[in-house]
Write an enzyme that holds these catalytic residues in place. Structure first.
Site, PDB file in Angstrom:
ATOM      1  N   SER A 146      30.029  -2.931 -66.428  1.00 28.72           N
ATOM      2  CA  SER A 146      29.945  -3.938 -67.485  1.00 28.72           C
ATOM      3  C   SER A 146      29.953  -5.315 -66.849  1.00 28.72           C
ATOM      4  O   SER A 146      30.318  -5.459 -65.671  1.00 28.72           O
ATOM      5  CB  SER A 146      31.191  -3.797 -68.376  1.00 28.72           C
ATOM      6  OG  SER A 146      31.327  -4.876 -69.269  1.00 28.72           O
ATOM      7  N   TYR A 159      40.646  -2.250 -70.242  1.00 29.37           N
ATOM      8  CA  TYR A 159      39.191  -2.040 -70.207  1.00 29.37           C
ATOM      9  C   TYR A 159      38.565  -2.693 -68.972  1.00 29.37           C
ATOM     10  O   TYR A 159      37.774  -2.079 -68.256  1.00 29.37           O
ATOM     11  CB  TYR A 159      38.565  -2.615 -71.485  1.00 29.37           C
ATOM     12  CG  TYR A 159      37.056  -2.528 -71.510  1.00 29.37           C
ATOM     13  CD1 TYR A 159      36.422  -1.340 -71.855  1.00 29.37           C
ATOM     14  CD2 TYR A 159      36.250  -3.629 -71.193  1.00 29.37           C
ATOM     15  CE1 TYR A 159      35.031  -1.246 -71.879  1.00 29.37           C
ATOM     16  CE2 TYR A 159      34.870  -3.544 -71.220  1.00 29.37           C
ATOM     17  CZ  TYR A 159      34.262  -2.358 -71.561  1.00 29.37           C
ATOM     18  OH  TYR A 159      32.893  -2.262 -71.575  1.00 29.37           O
TER      19      TYR A 159
END
Ligand SMILES: NC(=O)c1ccc[n+]([C@@H]2O[C@H](COP(=O)([O-])OP(=O)(O)OC[C@H]3O[C@@H](n4cnc5c(N)ncnc54)[C@H](O)[C@@H]3O)[C@@H](O)[C@H]2O)c1
Length: 287
Positions: A146, A159
């Site tokens: 990401s 995360y």
């Protein structure tokens, strides 16, 4: 080579194919001519996508499988190789978000992030890579990191940690495949999406004690960026095209994600402490 030449046939296994980026990658793989294996814990979502792809004349199967379960992922890999043949593309995409201060984060939510986002990718590699390396047909492995794999963001620490982990794991795997002498036909690439329309923020964990308001304010801020986020089909086309060009980092929004990479490099080079940023994190105009 263009994407259709490289991915115009063969089997694509995509985890988390029931929504968002995974569904976009499956739709695009299918359009290019691949047989898609749609993997998810959401049985209804992958059954519906399977029907949609078949209605368009493509070959697609749905497999309910929890990527947290190493044995289930191994059984999936063995079954796919037995029934459908060599896998040309494995996308370890299933992932979940988590909002809230680290000290407020419920232990089960922390474990969920680690189990799905990190262990799930490891299970996919462990189950599929030996099959890929044993054969001589070209194969690609994409792991979903990401922009969060190169950024640091408060209230999303679990995360962000998981996406840094996936990026490092993927970089190491890229080297390991070379070291083991399989880089002639096994290609490892890291996917770094910026902001893509999906369900990830709605289905994200939160906190059930402590500063719930801070956690939900962060969730709301992330839901806010959805308005300017990229369509998953467009994102998939970008990722397939970059993969076909042989890039290692597959980046949906090169300017936006690239600026986070530059900032990360600057901080590490100057040895500066991370700074708390208060401005809006995503400007679609820059994407
Ligand atoms: N959407 C974005 O802007 C964005 C940005 C950067 C990275 N990513 C990454 O892209 C990947 C896909 O995210 P998304 O935004 O499309 O999310 P999403 O929530 O829309 O889709 C994720 C899918 O994974 C499935 N899933 C969850 N746990 C699973 C498990 N244990 N086993 C199998 N399937 C499971 C869900 O059912 C869902 O269908 C994630 O790894 C995420 O971190 C997304």
């Amino acid at each position: 080579m263009n994407a259709r030449q490289l991915f115009g046939g063969g089997v694509a296994v995509i985890t988390g194919a029931g929504a968002g980026i995974g569904a976009g990658l499956a739709r695009h793989a299918s359009r290019l001519g691949m047989t898609t294996v749609l993997v998810d814990v959401d049985a209804a979502a992958i059954a519906a996508l399977r029907d949609e792809l078949r209605a368009a004349g493509a070959s697609a199967v749905d497999k309910v499988c929890d990527v947290r379960d190493a044995e289930a992922v191994q059984a999936l890999a063995d079954e796919v190789y037995r029934d459908l043949g060599p896998v040309r593309l494995l996308v370890n995409n299933a992932g979940v978000e988590q909002f809230g201060y680290l000290w407020d984060t419920p232990v089960e939510n922390w474990r969920r992030v680690v189990d799905v986002n990190i262990n799930g990718v490891f299970h996919g590699i462990r189950a599929f890579l030996p099959h890929m390396m044993a054969g001589d047909t070209p194969a690609w492995v994409w792991n979903l990191s990401s922009i969060g794999g190169v950024a640091v963001v408060p209230l999303q620490a679990a995360y962000i940690m998981s996406k840094h982990a996936v990026l490092a794991l993927t970089e190491c795997l890229h080297l390991e495949v070379q070291a083991a002498g399989h880089a002639d036909h096994v290609h490892v690439q890291a996917v770094l999406p910026g902001a893509v329309v999906s369900n990830i923020f709605e289905s994200a964990g939160g906190v059930d004690g402590g500063d719930t308001s801070a956690a939900e304010t962060q969730r709301a801020a992330m839901l806010d960026i959805k308005a300017g986020a990229m369509d998953p089909l467009v994102a998939a086309e970008v990722v397939f095209d970059q993969a076909a060009q042989g890039r290692f980092y597959l980046i949906t929004q090169p300017d936006y994600v690239g600026s986070a990479m530059t900032e990360r490099a600057r901080v590490l080079t100057t040895h500066e402490a991370p700074r708390l940023r208060t401005e809006r994190r995503f400007d679609p105009a820059q994407s």
